[in-house]
Design a protein around this motif. Structure first.
Motif, PDB file in Angstrom:
ATOM      1  N   LYS A   8     102.428  34.889  49.413  1.00 11.85           N
ATOM      2  CA  LYS A   8     103.660  35.623  49.660  1.00 11.85           C
ATOM      3  C   LYS A   8     103.986  35.680  51.138  1.00 11.85           C
ATOM      4  N   THR A   9     105.273  35.907  51.408  1.00 12.18           N
ATOM      5  CA  THR A   9     105.758  36.249  52.736  1.00 12.18           C
ATOM      6  C   THR A   9     106.661  37.461  52.548  1.00 12.18           C
ATOM      7  N   GLY A  10     106.703  38.341  53.530  1.00 11.51           N
ATOM      8  CA  GLY A  10     107.471  39.574  53.396  1.00 11.51           C
ATOM      9  C   GLY A  10     106.556  40.731  53.054  1.00 11.51           C
ATOM     10  N   LYS A  11     107.147  41.901  52.836  1.00 10.66           N
ATOM     11  CA  LYS A  11     106.397  43.121  52.521  1.00 10.66           C
ATOM     12  C   LYS A  11     106.717  43.529  51.084  1.00 10.66           C
ATOM     13  N   TRP A  12     105.805  43.256  50.166  1.00  9.65           N
ATOM     14  CA  TRP A  12     106.010  43.487  48.735  1.00  9.65           C
ATOM     15  C   TRP A  12     105.200  44.688  48.269  1.00  9.65           C
ATOM     16  N   THR A  13     105.839  45.569  47.501  1.00  7.68           N
ATOM     17  CA  THR A  13     105.145  46.710  46.924  1.00  7.68           C
ATOM     18  C   THR A  13     105.482  46.823  45.440  1.00  7.68           C
ATOM     19  N   THR A  14     104.496  47.246  44.665  1.00  5.20           N
ATOM     20  CA  THR A  14     104.688  47.438  43.230  1.00  5.20           C
ATOM     21  C   THR A  14     105.141  48.869  42.975  1.00  5.20           C
ATOM     22  N   ILE A  15     106.104  49.014  42.066  1.00  4.04           N
ATOM     23  CA  ILE A  15     106.624  50.332  41.705  1.00  4.04           C
ATOM     24  C   ILE A  15     106.322  50.578  40.226  1.00  4.04           C
ATOM     25  N   ASN A  16     105.490  51.555  39.940  1.00  6.53           N
ATOM     26  CA  ASN A  16     105.153  51.942  38.562  1.00  6.53           C
ATOM     27  C   ASN A  16     104.747  50.763  37.668  1.00  6.53           C
ATOM     28  N   LYS A  17     104.155  49.752  38.217  1.00  7.72           N
ATOM     29  CA  LYS A  17     103.668  48.570  37.499  1.00  7.72           C
ATOM     30  C   LYS A  17     104.757  47.775  36.779  1.00  7.72           C
ATOM     31  N   ILE A  18     106.032  48.169  36.938  1.00  2.00           N
ATOM     32  CA  ILE A  18     107.083  47.452  36.223  1.00  2.00           C
ATOM     33  C   ILE A  18     108.095  46.785  37.152  1.00  2.00           C
ATOM     34  N   TYR A  32     107.480  35.530  46.886  1.00  2.24           N
ATOM     35  CA  TYR A  32     106.319  36.010  46.146  1.00  2.24           C
ATOM     36  C   TYR A  32     106.043  34.952  45.086  1.00  2.24           C
ATOM     37  N   LEU A  33     105.096  34.055  45.375  1.00  2.00           N
ATOM     38  CA  LEU A  33     104.811  32.921  44.501  1.00  2.00           C
ATOM     39  C   LEU A  33     103.842  33.284  43.395  1.00  2.00           C
ATOM     40  N   ILE A  34     104.140  32.798  42.199  1.00  2.00           N
ATOM     41  CA  ILE A  34     103.294  33.008  41.030  1.00  2.00           C
ATOM     42  C   ILE A  34     103.030  31.650  40.398  1.00  2.00           C
ATOM     43  N   ASP A  35     101.751  31.301  40.257  1.00  2.00           N
ATOM     44  CA  ASP A  35     101.392  30.032  39.612  1.00  2.00           C
ATOM     45  C   ASP A  35     101.698  30.100  38.123  1.00  2.00           C
ATOM     46  N   VAL A  36     102.527  29.190  37.645  1.00  2.47           N
ATOM     47  CA  VAL A  36     102.830  29.096  36.216  1.00  2.47           C
ATOM     48  C   VAL A  36     103.313  27.676  35.931  1.00  2.47           C
ATOM     49  N   MET A  37     102.655  27.008  34.990  1.00  5.21           N
ATOM     50  CA  MET A  37     103.049  25.653  34.603  1.00  5.21           C
ATOM     51  C   MET A  37     104.390  25.689  33.882  1.00  5.21           C
ATOM     52  N   GLN A  38     105.250  24.760  34.223  1.00  4.98           N
ATOM     53  CA  GLN A  38     106.553  24.622  33.579  1.00  4.98           C
ATOM     54  C   GLN A  38     106.756  23.150  33.266  1.00  4.98           C
ATOM     55  N   LYS A 156     109.435  19.154  36.410  1.00  4.42           N
ATOM     56  CA  LYS A 156     108.264  19.933  36.026  1.00  4.42           C
ATOM     57  C   LYS A 156     107.855  20.746  37.236  1.00  4.42           C
ATOM     58  N   GLY A 157     107.282  21.912  37.003  1.00  3.98           N
ATOM     59  CA  GLY A 157     106.864  22.752  38.114  1.00  3.98           C
ATOM     60  C   GLY A 157     105.529  23.412  37.839  1.00  3.98           C
ATOM     61  N   ASN A 158     104.896  23.894  38.913  1.00  2.00           N
ATOM     62  CA  ASN A 158     103.616  24.580  38.767  1.00  2.00           C
ATOM     63  C   ASN A 158     103.652  26.002  39.322  1.00  2.00           C
ATOM     64  N   ALA A 159     104.853  26.475  39.700  1.00  2.73           N
ATOM     65  CA  ALA A 159     104.982  27.844  40.219  1.00  2.73           C
ATOM     66  C   ALA A 159     106.430  28.309  40.087  1.00  2.73           C
ATOM     67  N   ILE A 160     106.584  29.630  40.166  1.00  6.68           N
ATOM     68  CA  ILE A 160     107.884  30.256  40.347  1.00  6.68           C
ATOM     69  C   ILE A 160     107.737  31.140  41.576  1.00  6.68           C
ATOM     70  N   ALA A 161     108.846  31.609  42.118  1.00  7.77           N
ATOM     71  CA  ALA A 161     108.769  32.526  43.259  1.00  7.77           C
ATOM     72  C   ALA A 161     109.952  33.468  43.235  1.00  7.77           C
ATOM     73  N   LEU A 162     109.673  34.757  43.413  1.00 10.22           N
ATOM     74  CA  LEU A 162     110.724  35.715  43.677  1.00 10.22           C
ATOM     75  C   LEU A 162     111.121  35.503  45.128  1.00 10.22           C
ATOM     76  N   ARG A 163     112.405  35.638  45.411  1.00 11.69           N
ATOM     77  CA  ARG A 163     112.877  35.379  46.770  1.00 11.69           C
ATOM     78  C   ARG A 163     113.821  36.499  47.174  1.00 11.69           C
ATOM     79  N   ALA A 164     113.658  37.007  48.389  1.00 13.28           N
ATOM     80  CA  ALA A 164     114.496  38.104  48.866  1.00 13.28           C
ATOM     81  C   ALA A 164     114.904  37.880  50.310  1.00 13.28           C
ATOM     82  N   MET A 165     116.101  38.383  50.633  1.00 17.40           N
ATOM     83  CA  MET A 165     116.621  38.330  51.990  1.00 17.40           C
ATOM     84  C   MET A 165     117.090  39.731  52.371  1.00 17.40           C
ATOM     85  N   LYS A 166     116.594  40.204  53.521  1.00 17.71           N
ATOM     86  CA  LYS A 166     117.059  41.477  54.075  1.00 17.71           C
ATOM     87  C   LYS A 166     116.888  42.621  53.084  1.00 17.71           C
TER      88      LYS A 166
END
Length: 179
Positions: A8-18, A32-38, A156-166
């Protein structure tokens, strides 16, 4: 659902596990990269994106990620990015509206805009995104309404990523369903 030590890059926090927040307001390329085969012919991605600020902000999902070397570049390897943004000062958008866009990333530093659609919905109220990837065709839905469809090449892919700006940008209800 959220991993304890992803790439990951940035400041990530989990809120109530959801939900997951990216809180760094100076970060333009937070990921926020997550390994997942596609490798299936049909995949439905779903995620809710909500902004918690004003002005230039954005959040979305990279999918079908492969070949990335770094996480902090403009692009992310070879992938697609479905993106929700508000950027009133940007001459490309020239609007106070929320836009949903689709980009194709060709490497860690280069992306091309494939489609853009102005929503009536406000990013600060939350946008539910669904992306149907089927044999290379990408169809994007925002809050249950189809906004565009783009014909592409099978990937085909091996990851997804959440991406955020500002940030702060909140992500919740991530799901990936395959057929």
């Amino acid at each position: 659902m959220w991993l304890k030590s992803p790439k990951k890059t940035g400041k990530w926090t989990t809120i109530n596990k959801i939900a997951l927040n990216q809180d760094d307001i100076s970060q333009y390329f937070a990921k926020y990269l997550i390994d997942v085969m596609q490798d299936q012919k049909e995949i439905l991605y779903s995620i809710d994106v909500k902004a918690k600020g004003k002005g230039k902000q954005g959040g979305g999902l990279h999918f079908m990620v492969s070949g990335n070397k770094v996480a902090d570049g403009y692009g992310l390897g070879k992938s697609y990015l479905v993106w929700v943004t508000e950027d009133p000062a940007n001459s490309f958008l020239s609007s106070d509206k929320t836009f949903v866009q689709l980009y194709e990333s060709v490497n860690d530093n280069k992306m091309s805009n494939l489609a853009s659609y102005a929503l009536e919905d406000d990013m600060n109220e939350g946008i539910s995104l669904q992306v149907l990837y089927k044999d290379g065709e990408v169809t994007v839905y925002a809050n249950g309404k189809e906004v565009f469809s783009v014909e592409g090449a099978p990937m085909k892919g091996n990851a997804i990523a959440l991406r955020a700006m500002k940030g702060p940008i909140e992500f919740s209800n991530l799901s990936i369903k395959t057929k």
